[in-house]
Enzyme design. Structure first.
Site, PDB file in Angstrom:
ATOM      1  N   GLU A  21     -55.977  46.635  32.665  1.00 20.47           N
ATOM      2  CA  GLU A  21     -57.167  45.890  32.243  1.00 20.47           C
ATOM      3  C   GLU A  21     -56.823  44.758  31.282  1.00 20.47           C
ATOM      4  O   GLU A  21     -57.571  43.797  31.150  1.00 20.47           O
ATOM      5  CB  GLU A  21     -58.167  46.838  31.568  1.00 20.47           C
ATOM      6  CG  GLU A  21     -58.696  47.926  32.485  1.00 20.47           C
ATOM      7  CD  GLU A  21     -59.712  48.804  31.790  1.00 20.47           C
ATOM      8  OE1 GLU A  21     -59.313  49.541  30.860  1.00 20.47           O
ATOM      9  OE2 GLU A  21     -60.894  48.738  32.155  1.00 20.47           O
ATOM     10  N   TYR A  52     -80.984  28.112  27.269  1.00 19.97           N
ATOM     11  CA  TYR A  52     -80.235  29.222  27.875  1.00 19.97           C
ATOM     12  C   TYR A  52     -79.015  28.747  28.652  1.00 19.97           C
ATOM     13  O   TYR A  52     -78.062  29.498  28.813  1.00 19.97           O
ATOM     14  CB  TYR A  52     -81.131  30.139  28.719  1.00 19.97           C
ATOM     15  CG  TYR A  52     -82.055  29.460  29.712  1.00 19.97           C
ATOM     16  CD1 TYR A  52     -81.558  28.868  30.857  1.00 19.97           C
ATOM     17  CD2 TYR A  52     -83.421  29.447  29.497  1.00 19.97           C
ATOM     18  CE1 TYR A  52     -82.403  28.260  31.768  1.00 19.97           C
ATOM     19  CE2 TYR A  52     -84.280  28.844  30.394  1.00 19.97           C
ATOM     20  CZ  TYR A  52     -83.768  28.247  31.535  1.00 19.97           C
ATOM     21  OH  TYR A  52     -84.605  27.649  32.414  1.00 19.97           O
ATOM     22  N   GLU A  72     -67.361  47.345  23.065  1.00 20.28           N
ATOM     23  CA  GLU A  72     -68.062  47.248  21.779  1.00 20.28           C
ATOM     24  C   GLU A  72     -67.564  46.054  20.964  1.00 20.28           C
ATOM     25  O   GLU A  72     -68.350  45.346  20.337  1.00 20.28           O
ATOM     26  CB  GLU A  72     -67.871  48.535  20.969  1.00 20.28           C
ATOM     27  CG  GLU A  72     -68.672  49.720  21.454  1.00 20.28           C
ATOM     28  CD  GLU A  72     -67.983  50.535  22.541  1.00 20.28           C
ATOM     29  OE1 GLU A  72     -67.044  50.022  23.188  1.00 20.28           O
ATOM     30  OE2 GLU A  72     -68.397  51.698  22.743  1.00 20.28           O
ATOM     31  N   LYS A  97     -69.447  47.177  32.965  1.00 21.67           N
ATOM     32  CA  LYS A  97     -68.332  47.087  33.902  1.00 21.67           C
ATOM     33  C   LYS A  97     -68.842  47.626  35.231  1.00 21.67           C
ATOM     34  O   LYS A  97     -69.455  48.695  35.278  1.00 21.67           O
ATOM     35  CB  LYS A  97     -67.155  47.931  33.427  1.00 21.67           C
ATOM     36  CG  LYS A  97     -66.370  47.326  32.287  1.00 21.67           C
ATOM     37  CD  LYS A  97     -65.165  48.192  31.961  1.00 21.67           C
ATOM     38  CE  LYS A  97     -64.352  47.571  30.834  1.00 21.67           C
ATOM     39  NZ  LYS A  97     -63.185  48.403  30.463  1.00 21.67           N
TER      40      LYS A  97
HETATM   41  N1  LIG Z   1     -67.437  53.382  24.697  1.00 15.52           N
HETATM   42  C1  LIG Z   1     -66.428  52.920  25.509  1.00 15.52           C
HETATM   43  N2  LIG Z   1     -65.789  53.770  26.311  1.00 15.52           N
HETATM   44  C2  LIG Z   1     -64.798  53.328  27.087  1.00 15.52           C
HETATM   45  C3  LIG Z   1     -64.420  51.977  27.087  1.00 15.52           C
HETATM   46  C4  LIG Z   1     -65.125  51.087  26.228  1.00 15.52           C
HETATM   47  O1  LIG Z   1     -64.868  49.863  26.161  1.00 15.52           O
HETATM   48  N3  LIG Z   1     -66.117  51.591  25.452  1.00 15.52           N
HETATM   49  N4  LIG Z   1     -63.416  51.557  27.908  1.00 15.52           N
HETATM   50  C5  LIG Z   1     -62.785  52.376  28.726  1.00 15.52           C
HETATM   51  C6  LIG Z   1     -61.745  51.916  29.661  1.00 15.52           C
HETATM   52  O2  LIG Z   1     -61.279  50.629  29.391  1.00 15.52           O
HETATM   53  C7  LIG Z   1     -62.349  52.071  31.052  1.00 15.52           C
HETATM   54  O3  LIG Z   1     -63.392  51.119  31.210  1.00 15.52           O
HETATM   55  C8  LIG Z   1     -61.390  51.938  32.172  1.00 15.52           C
HETATM   56  O4  LIG Z   1     -62.015  52.278  33.389  1.00 15.52           O
HETATM   57  C9  LIG Z   1     -63.085  53.818  28.775  1.00 15.52           C
HETATM   58  N5  LIG Z   1     -64.164  54.203  27.906  1.00 15.52           N
END
Ligand SMILES: Nc1nc2c(c(=O)[nH]1)N=C([C@H](O)[C@@H](O)CO)CN2
Length: 131
Positions: A21, A52, A72, A97
């Site tokens: 990633e 906008y 976050e 995502k």
């Molecule tokens: N609260 C979150 N949990 C997770 C995140 C995130 O950014 N915030 N990211 C991941 C991994 O990058 C995931 O997206 C890979 O598939 C996992 N949990």
């Protein structure tokens, strides 16, 4: 209070805790709402509200070319930029995502921030599935 919104803004971002990633961008969908007291309904002037189109351009520019481990952190970064550059009364932002897990449609975060002396106020929820 009035607001402007942007729904389903698709951006390519390097964000995530895994090496793949960090290396390769993935698609994020961003929903954004900015609260404002606007004169635009009376003035009919773009300069009296938040444009906008400019928000879209700035969000895309901030996301592209940077790397964040967590959604976050990306969200917080975007909220800080929006308060600094567009001065809304509040910001509500959902970042998803798409298709990272087979058993869910989307995963992501929802941030809500009130403007407070020029800064956002912490109030955050992380959610596992977005509508
Ligand atoms: N609260 C979150 N949990 C997770 C995140 C995130 O950014 N915030 N990211 C991941 C991994 O990058 C995931 O997206 C890979 O598939 C996992 N949990």
């Amino acid at each position: 209070m009035d607001s402007i919104f942007i729904e389903g803004l698709r951006v390519e971002a390097r964000v995530g805790v895994y090496e793949r990633e960090r290396v390769a961008p993935q698609t994020l969908m961003i929903d954004l709402q900015l609260g404002l007291d606007s004169e635009a309904g009376r003035s009919d002037e773009l300069a009296t509200t938040i444009d906008y189109a400019r928000v879209i351009d700035r969000v895309k520019a901030e996301v592209e070319g940077q790397y964040f481990r967590l959604l976050e952190r990306l969200g917080e970064h975007l909220v800080e930029m929006l308060f600094a550059e567009f001065e809304p009364a509040w910001v509500r932002m959902k970042i998803a995502k798409v298709g990272v897990r087979a058993e869910v449609k989307n995963v992501g975060i929802l941030l809500e921030r009130q403007r407070e002396n020029g800064k956002g106020k912490a109030q955050e929820s992380a959610i596992g599935k977005l509508e």
